[in-house]
Design an enzyme around this catalytic site. Structure first.
Site, PDB file in Angstrom:
ATOM      1  N   MET A  30       0.847  -1.199   0.000  1.00 33.49           N
ATOM      2  CA  MET A  30       0.000   0.000   0.000  1.00 33.49           C
ATOM      3  C   MET A  30       0.883   1.251   0.000  1.00 33.49           C
ATOM      4  O   MET A  30       0.416   2.343   0.312  1.00 33.49           O
ATOM      5  CB  MET A  30      -0.934  -0.007   1.203  1.00 33.49           C
ATOM      6  CG  MET A  30      -1.902  -1.181   1.149  1.00 33.49           C
ATOM      7  SD  MET A  30      -3.425  -0.903   2.059  1.00 33.49           S
ATOM      8  CE  MET A  30      -2.806  -0.685   3.689  1.00 33.49           C
ATOM      9  N   GLY A  31       2.165   1.065  -0.310  1.00 29.62           N
ATOM     10  CA  GLY A  31       3.059   2.215  -0.424  1.00 29.62           C
ATOM     11  C   GLY A  31       3.556   2.731   0.914  1.00 29.62           C
ATOM     12  O   GLY A  31       3.476   2.030   1.926  1.00 29.62           O
ATOM     13  N   LEU A  33       6.665   3.184   1.527  1.00 25.17           N
ATOM     14  CA  LEU A  33       7.552   2.027   1.687  1.00 25.17           C
ATOM     15  C   LEU A  33       8.673   2.260   2.692  1.00 25.17           C
ATOM     16  O   LEU A  33       9.163   3.375   2.853  1.00 25.17           O
ATOM     17  CB  LEU A  33       8.159   1.657   0.326  1.00 25.17           C
ATOM     18  CG  LEU A  33       7.147   1.329  -0.778  1.00 25.17           C
ATOM     19  CD1 LEU A  33       7.874   0.907  -2.050  1.00 25.17           C
ATOM     20  CD2 LEU A  33       6.171   0.233  -0.351  1.00 25.17           C
ATOM     21  N   HIS A  34       9.061   1.162   3.343  1.00 28.83           N
ATOM     22  CA  HIS A  34      10.179   1.172   4.302  1.00 28.83           C
ATOM     23  C   HIS A  34      10.987  -0.100   4.073  1.00 28.83           C
ATOM     24  O   HIS A  34      10.670  -0.901   3.170  1.00 28.83           O
ATOM     25  CB  HIS A  34       9.636   1.276   5.725  1.00 28.83           C
ATOM     26  CG  HIS A  34       8.544   0.290   6.030  1.00 28.83           C
ATOM     27  ND1 HIS A  34       8.768  -1.068   6.086  1.00 28.83           N
ATOM     28  CD2 HIS A  34       7.210   0.451   6.236  1.00 28.83           C
ATOM     29  CE1 HIS A  34       7.640  -1.694   6.361  1.00 28.83           C
ATOM     30  NE2 HIS A  34       6.669  -0.792   6.436  1.00 28.83           N
ATOM     31  N   GLY A  36      11.037  -2.840   5.529  1.00 30.27           N
ATOM     32  CA  GLY A  36      10.249  -4.077   5.602  1.00 30.27           C
ATOM     33  C   GLY A  36       9.748  -4.464   4.221  1.00 30.27           C
ATOM     34  O   GLY A  36       9.930  -5.599   3.760  1.00 30.27           O
ATOM     35  N   HIS A  37       9.147  -3.498   3.539  1.00 29.88           N
ATOM     36  CA  HIS A  37       8.669  -3.756   2.166  1.00 29.88           C
ATOM     37  C   HIS A  37       9.844  -4.145   1.264  1.00 29.88           C
ATOM     38  O   HIS A  37       9.747  -5.072   0.461  1.00 29.88           O
ATOM     39  CB  HIS A  37       8.032  -2.496   1.566  1.00 29.88           C
ATOM     40  CG  HIS A  37       6.794  -2.031   2.257  1.00 29.88           C
ATOM     41  ND1 HIS A  37       6.751  -0.857   2.973  1.00 29.88           N
ATOM     42  CD2 HIS A  37       5.536  -2.551   2.315  1.00 29.88           C
ATOM     43  CE1 HIS A  37       5.528  -0.674   3.446  1.00 29.88           C
ATOM     44  NE2 HIS A  37       4.763  -1.679   3.074  1.00 29.88           N
ATOM     45  N   LYS A 149       4.836  -9.832   9.564  1.00 24.71           N
ATOM     46  CA  LYS A 149       4.347  -8.747  10.420  1.00 24.71           C
ATOM     47  C   LYS A 149       2.817  -8.758  10.432  1.00 24.71           C
ATOM     48  O   LYS A 149       2.186  -8.550  11.459  1.00 24.71           O
ATOM     49  CB  LYS A 149       4.888  -7.422   9.863  1.00 24.71           C
ATOM     50  CG  LYS A 149       4.036  -6.216  10.056  1.00 24.71           C
ATOM     51  CD  LYS A 149       4.542  -5.392  11.189  1.00 24.71           C
ATOM     52  CE  LYS A 149       3.767  -4.143  11.445  1.00 24.71           C
ATOM     53  NZ  LYS A 149       2.587  -3.878  10.682  1.00 24.71           N
ATOM     54  N   GLN A 153      -3.006 -11.874   7.961  1.00 26.40           N
ATOM     55  CA  GLN A 153      -3.190 -11.608   6.523  1.00 26.40           C
ATOM     56  C   GLN A 153      -2.485 -12.682   5.687  1.00 26.40           C
ATOM     57  O   GLN A 153      -3.020 -13.152   4.679  1.00 26.40           O
ATOM     58  CB  GLN A 153      -2.632 -10.231   6.186  1.00 26.40           C
ATOM     59  CG  GLN A 153      -2.550  -9.941   4.703  1.00 26.40           C
ATOM     60  CD  GLN A 153      -2.134  -8.512   4.437  1.00 26.40           C
ATOM     61  OE1 GLN A 153      -2.967  -7.624   4.478  1.00 26.40           O
ATOM     62  NE2 GLN A 153      -0.870  -8.281   4.157  1.00 26.40           N
ATOM     63  N   ARG A 187       2.637   3.080   9.210  1.00 31.57           N
ATOM     64  CA  ARG A 187       1.932   3.901  10.203  1.00 31.57           C
ATOM     65  C   ARG A 187       2.869   4.508  11.236  1.00 31.57           C
ATOM     66  O   ARG A 187       2.463   5.408  11.972  1.00 31.57           O
ATOM     67  CB  ARG A 187       0.875   3.055  10.929  1.00 31.57           C
ATOM     68  CG  ARG A 187      -0.255   2.593  10.030  1.00 31.57           C
ATOM     69  CD  ARG A 187      -1.194   1.688  10.810  1.00 31.57           C
ATOM     70  NE  ARG A 187      -2.132   0.988   9.935  1.00 31.57           N
ATOM     71  CZ  ARG A 187      -3.282   1.481   9.531  1.00 31.57           C
ATOM     72  NH1 ARG A 187      -3.660   2.665   9.933  1.00 31.57           N
ATOM     73  NH2 ARG A 187      -4.078   0.783   8.731  1.00 31.57           N
TER      74      ARG A 187
HETATM   75  P1  AMP Z   1       1.405  -2.930   3.452  1.00 35.36           P
HETATM   76  O1  AMP Z   1       1.982  -1.892   2.555  1.00 35.36           O
HETATM   77  O2  AMP Z   1       1.364  -2.522   4.883  1.00 35.36           O
HETATM   78  O3  AMP Z   1       0.115  -3.498   2.930  1.00 35.36           O
HETATM   79  O4  AMP Z   1       2.446  -4.134   3.409  1.00 35.36           O
HETATM   80  C1  AMP Z   1       2.804  -4.748   2.212  1.00 35.36           C
HETATM   81  C2  AMP Z   1       3.560  -6.014   2.533  1.00 35.36           C
HETATM   82  O5  AMP Z   1       4.735  -5.697   3.284  1.00 35.36           O
HETATM   83  C3  AMP Z   1       2.743  -6.978   3.393  1.00 35.36           C
HETATM   84  O6  AMP Z   1       2.979  -8.308   2.966  1.00 35.36           O
HETATM   85  C4  AMP Z   1       3.297  -6.739   4.772  1.00 35.36           C
HETATM   86  O7  AMP Z   1       3.158  -7.842   5.645  1.00 35.36           O
HETATM   87  C5  AMP Z   1       4.765  -6.488   4.454  1.00 35.36           C
HETATM   88  N1  AMP Z   1       5.403  -5.764   5.552  1.00 35.36           N
HETATM   89  C6  AMP Z   1       4.976  -4.606   6.139  1.00 35.36           C
HETATM   90  N2  AMP Z   1       5.790  -4.273   7.152  1.00 35.36           N
HETATM   91  C7  AMP Z   1       6.751  -5.223   7.216  1.00 35.36           C
HETATM   92  C8  AMP Z   1       7.889  -5.454   8.063  1.00 35.36           C
HETATM   93  N3  AMP Z   1       8.186  -4.639   9.049  1.00 35.36           N
HETATM   94  N4  AMP Z   1       8.648  -6.549   7.825  1.00 35.36           N
HETATM   95  C9  AMP Z   1       8.342  -7.394   6.816  1.00 35.36           C
HETATM   96  N5  AMP Z   1       7.286  -7.253   6.000  1.00 35.36           N
HETATM   97  C10 AMP Z   1       6.502  -6.187   6.185  1.00 35.36           C
END
Ligand code: AMP
Length: 279
Positions: A30-31, A33-34, A36-37, A149, A153, A187
């Site tokens: 969902m953008g 980005l950090h 983790g992504h 994380k 989901q 967030r």
């Molecule tokens: P989101 O943008 O929050 O929908 O996340 C997109 C993908 O990145 C999802 O599969 C999340 O589980 C993964 N993600 C988000 N934060 C982290 C993190 N800290 N470490 C690893 N994967 C992450």
């Protein structure tokens, strides 16, 4: 790197890779980005010939209009990071592209979506499943990468591909954390400076719970975690539950599973954070 807004253009580019028998790894996001992504992108890069990512703030998975409005959006920076990390194609659709008309499909994930995130964010996982199934259909990857994380989901997406016989391998990726233990999240940038100092208490308490799990019962651990976090100013636990890692059935006794996971959602002022720990 291709940055594409329309489904028909994505399909044309993807087809070129498929024609060359190249394997495709896909990372939906969902953008905002950090690292983790980006860890998901790096993993996909290692395991596939081609890497596609999507940036789509999916309205169907937000049960709260304010939350959707406040969700951080940094598309230009995201495109830069994805380029640097070796992504080949970014799909950035708008809402009308994904939902040209309301999608009324209702998924049934049994008990998995009735508790924790499913209980406190009604309709959330149905919205996730709507978007993910559409994105899978458009990109048609060999593998798709999801972070642990968002553990629940991950289980929902695994259930989705199983139910619909979608031949995509779902690859779980470990949670990436800040040096003080805070799980990276889009967030996190909404947390105030004052609260940011205290927020490592969440993972610290989960780690402590893991240490104590040899000595304390499941109900005792739950009570302890909730009371430590709730005693931090501005912190309010929404839930802390312990479940089996695979079935996601809640447990009350450690003997019920060899693979337990503790999942938590905490409001830090008005910012909702989730995290988990495997016992
Ligand atoms: P989101 O943008 O929050 O929908 O996340 C997109 C993908 O990145 C999802 O599969 C999340 O589980 C993964 N993600 C988000 N934060 C982290 C993190 N800290 N470490 C690893 N994967 C992450």
């Amino acid at each position: 790197m291709y940055v594409i807004k329309h489904i028909k253009d994505v399909k044309i580019e993807i087809q070129k890779f498929t024609d060359q028998k190249k394997s495709i790894g896909f990372v939906p996001t969902m953008g905002a980005l950090h690292e983790g992504h980006l860890s998901l992108i790096k993993r996909a890069r290692q395991e596939n010939d081609m890497v596609a990512a999507s940036i789509f703030v999916n309205p169907a998975q937000f049960n709260n209009k304010e939350d959707l409005k406040n969700y951080p959006r940094t598309p230009d920076k995201d495109i830069e990071s994805l380029k640097k990390t070796g992504c080949d194609l970014i799909f950035i659709p708008d809402d009308k592209e994904i939902y040209p008309e309301p999608d009324m499909r209702v998924f049934n994930f049994g008990d998995i979506d009735k508790l924790m995130e499913g209980k406190f964010r009604p309709g959330h996982f149905n919205g996730v499943a709507l978007a993910v199934s559409k994105l899978f259909d458009i990109i048609n990857p060999h593998r798709a990468y999801f972070g642990e994380k968002d553990y629940q989901q991950l289980l929902i997406v695994k259930a989705l591909v199983k139910q619909l016989n979608i031949p995509i391998e779902i690859v779980p990726c470990p949670t990436i954390r800040e040096s003080d233990g805070l799980a990276m999240s889009s967030r996190n940038r909404l947390i105030t400076e004052e609260n940011r100092k205290n927020v490592p208490i969440i993972y610290k308490t989960l780690s402590r719970a893991k240490e104590l799990s040899t000595k304390m019962s499941v109900p005792e651990i739950k009570k302890t975690v909730i009371s430590i976090i709730n005693s931090t100013p501005d912190f309010m636990v929404e839930y802390f539950e312990i479940a089996d890692c695979n079935t996601f059935f809640l447990i009350n006794d450690w003997a019920e599973t060899k693979n337990a996971i503790g999942c938590i959602a905490v409001y830090v002022s008005n910012v909702r954070l989730i995290d988990n720990i495997k016992f």
